[in-house]
Design an enzyme around this catalytic site. Structure first.
Site, PDB file in Angstrom:
ATOM      1  N   GLU A 161       3.312  -6.618  13.300  1.00 27.22           N
ATOM      2  CA  GLU A 161       2.709  -7.563  14.011  1.00 27.22           C
ATOM      3  C   GLU A 161       1.868  -8.933  14.082  1.00 27.22           C
ATOM      4  O   GLU A 161       1.994 -10.366  14.811  1.00 27.22           O
ATOM      5  CB  GLU A 161       1.479  -6.324  14.206  1.00 27.22           C
ATOM      6  N   ARG A 219       0.852  -0.777  -0.060  1.00 25.86           N
ATOM      7  CA  ARG A 219      -0.285  -0.246  -0.171  1.00 25.86           C
ATOM      8  C   ARG A 219       0.801   1.215   0.296  1.00 25.86           C
ATOM      9  O   ARG A 219       0.458   2.376  -0.095  1.00 25.86           O
ATOM     10  CB  ARG A 219      -1.350  -0.211   1.119  1.00 25.86           C
TER      11      ARG A 219
HETATM   12  O1  LIG Z   1       4.974  -1.643  11.584  1.00 24.20           O
HETATM   13  P1  LIG Z   1       4.530  -2.425  11.240  1.00 24.20           P
HETATM   14  O2  LIG Z   1       4.552  -3.580  12.347  1.00 24.20           O
HETATM   15  O3  LIG Z   1       5.627  -3.095  10.681  1.00 24.20           O
HETATM   16  O4  LIG Z   1       3.576  -2.590  10.387  1.00 24.20           O
HETATM   17  C1  LIG Z   1       3.234  -1.806   8.914  1.00 24.20           C
HETATM   18  C2  LIG Z   1       3.291  -2.111   7.816  1.00 24.20           C
HETATM   19  O5  LIG Z   1       2.334  -3.605   7.690  1.00 24.20           O
HETATM   20  C3  LIG Z   1       0.922  -3.678   6.663  1.00 24.20           C
HETATM   21  O6  LIG Z   1       2.251  -3.855   5.974  1.00 24.20           O
HETATM   22  P2  LIG Z   1       1.962  -5.535   5.642  1.00 24.20           P
HETATM   23  O7  LIG Z   1       3.547  -6.345   4.853  1.00 24.20           O
HETATM   24  O8  LIG Z   1       1.203  -6.854   5.694  1.00 24.20           O
HETATM   25  O9  LIG Z   1       0.981  -5.700   4.202  1.00 24.20           O
HETATM   26  P3  LIG Z   1       0.945  -5.334   2.446  1.00 24.20           P
HETATM   27  O10 LIG Z   1       2.213  -5.673   1.245  1.00 24.20           O
HETATM   28  O11 LIG Z   1      -0.373  -5.766   2.069  1.00 24.20           O
HETATM   29  O12 LIG Z   1       0.802  -3.254   2.309  1.00 24.20           O
HETATM   30  C4  LIG Z   1       1.879  -1.962   6.714  1.00 24.20           C
HETATM   31  O13 LIG Z   1       1.388  -1.958   5.340  1.00 24.20           O
HETATM   32  C5  LIG Z   1       2.853  -1.559   6.414  1.00 24.20           C
HETATM   33  O14 LIG Z   1       3.703  -2.025   6.008  1.00 24.20           O
HETATM   34  N1  LIG Z   2      -2.943  -3.962  12.602  1.00 26.95           N
HETATM   35  C1  LIG Z   2      -2.779  -3.067  11.931  1.00 26.95           C
HETATM   36  N2  LIG Z   2      -3.588  -2.742  10.201  1.00 26.95           N
HETATM   37  C2  LIG Z   2      -3.338  -2.762   8.878  1.00 26.95           C
HETATM   38  N3  LIG Z   2      -1.567  -2.699   8.706  1.00 26.95           N
HETATM   39  C3  LIG Z   2      -1.051  -3.226   9.894  1.00 26.95           C
HETATM   40  N4  LIG Z   2       0.700  -3.444   9.529  1.00 26.95           N
HETATM   41  C4  LIG Z   2       0.695  -4.440  11.385  1.00 26.95           C
HETATM   42  N5  LIG Z   2      -0.289  -3.993  12.242  1.00 26.95           N
HETATM   43  C5  LIG Z   2      -1.859  -3.168  11.125  1.00 26.95           C
END
Ligand SMILES: O=P(O)(O)OC[C@H]1O[C@H](OP(=O)(O)OP(=O)(O)O)[C@H](O)[C@@H]1O
Ligand SMILES: Nc1ncnc2[nH]cnc12
Length: 182
Positions: free
Chosen positions: A107, A70
Site C-alpha cells: 500500500e 509482525r
Molecule cells: O498486503 P500488503 O499490501 O502487502 O500489506 C501487508 C503487509 O504490510 C505490513 O507490513 P510492513 O512491511 O509494512 O511492516 P512490518 O515489517 O512492520 O510488519 C503488514 O505487516 C503486512 O506484512
Molecule cells: N493499512 C494497513 N495497516 C497495516 N498494515 C498494512 N499493510 C499495508 N497496509 C496496511
C-alpha cells in the site's frame, strides 16, 4: 474456523482484535489508515487467543512461514501452539548464505522478501501467517518464495484482512483464513 480449538477461542480472538488494534491515520505515509497490532501482542490472553485462531487447526500443515516483522511474532506463537516449526520470511539483507528473493508492491511502497530455501523441505505444506492482508503484495511474494523452494502453500492466515485493498484476489486460489475483515 472453531473446530479443534477450545470453545470461545475464535470469538475471544475477534474481540481482542476489535478492542486492541490501534487505527492510525496517515501512517507511515499520508492517506494510509494503518492497523497496528502491537497492543494485541503485548496482551497475554489476546496473544494466546489470536495465535491459536491463526494456527488454523483444520488446515493440513507441516510448517509455518512468518513474514517479518509482525508475522514473525504471530507466526512463531502460532507454530508453538501447533507444535510446528517456523520459517523466517525476511526483509532484504538479514539472512546469511544463499537466499531466494521476491520483489513486491504494497500500500505504501515497494519491498523485497528473502528466505532460505533449505528451510522448506520438498513437498512441505506451508501456512503463511501475517498480521494484515492489504493489497496482498507481501503474501503473494511469500507464496512465490515457498513454491520456488519446493513447498506447497497450504494457506494464508492473517489477523486482519482489508478487503477494499484486494488482497484476496492478489493471492489467487490459496485458501485464506482471516480472523477479522474491516
Ligand atoms: O498486503 P500488503 O499490501 O502487502 O500489506 C501487508 C503487509 O504490510 C505490513 O507490513 P510492513 O512491511 O509494512 O511492516 P512490518 O515489517 O512492520 O510488519 C503488514 O505487516 C503486512 O506484512
Ligand atoms: N493499512 C494497513 N495497516 C497495516 N498494515 C498494512 N499493510 C499495508 N497496509 C496496511
Amino acid at each position: 474456523m472453531t473446530g479443534g480449538l477450545p470453545p470461545g477461542t475464535a470469538h475471544r480472538a475477534g474481540v481482542a482484535l476489535d478492542t486492541l488494534v490501534r487505527v492510525q491515520q496517515d501512517f507511515p505515509i499520508p492517506g494510509v489508515l494503518f492497523r497496528d497490532l502491537t497492543a494485541v501482542l503485548a496482551n497475554a490472553p489476546a496473544l494466546a487467543d489470536v495465535a491459536d485462531a491463526l494456527a488454523w487447526a483444520e488446515a493440513d500443515v507441516d510448517l509455518i512461514a512468518g513474514i517479518e516483522a509482525r508475522g514473525f511474532l504471530l507466526g512463531a506463537a502460532a507454530a508453538v501452539r501447533r507444535g510446528l516449526g517456523v520459517v523466517a520470511v525476511r526483509k532484504p539483507g538479514k539472512l546469511p548464505g544463499a537466499v531466494l528473493a521476491e520483489d513486491y508492491a504494497l500500500e505504501y511502497g515497494r519491498g523485497r522478501l528473502e528466505m532460505h530455501p533449505d528451510d522448506v523441505p520438498a513437498g512441505a505444506r506451508v501456512l503463511i501467517i501475517d498480521d494484515v492482508l492489504a493489497t496482498g503484495g507481501t503474501a503473494a511474494a511469500a507464496c512465490r518464495l515457498i513454491r520456488r523452494a519446493g513447498g506447497i502453500v497450504a494457506g494464508i492466515s492473517v489477523a486482519v484482512e482489508l478487503p477494499a485493498l484486494g488482497g484476496r484476489a492478489a493471492t489467487g486460489e490459496v485458501p485464506l483464513h482471516a480472523l477479522r475483515a474491516w
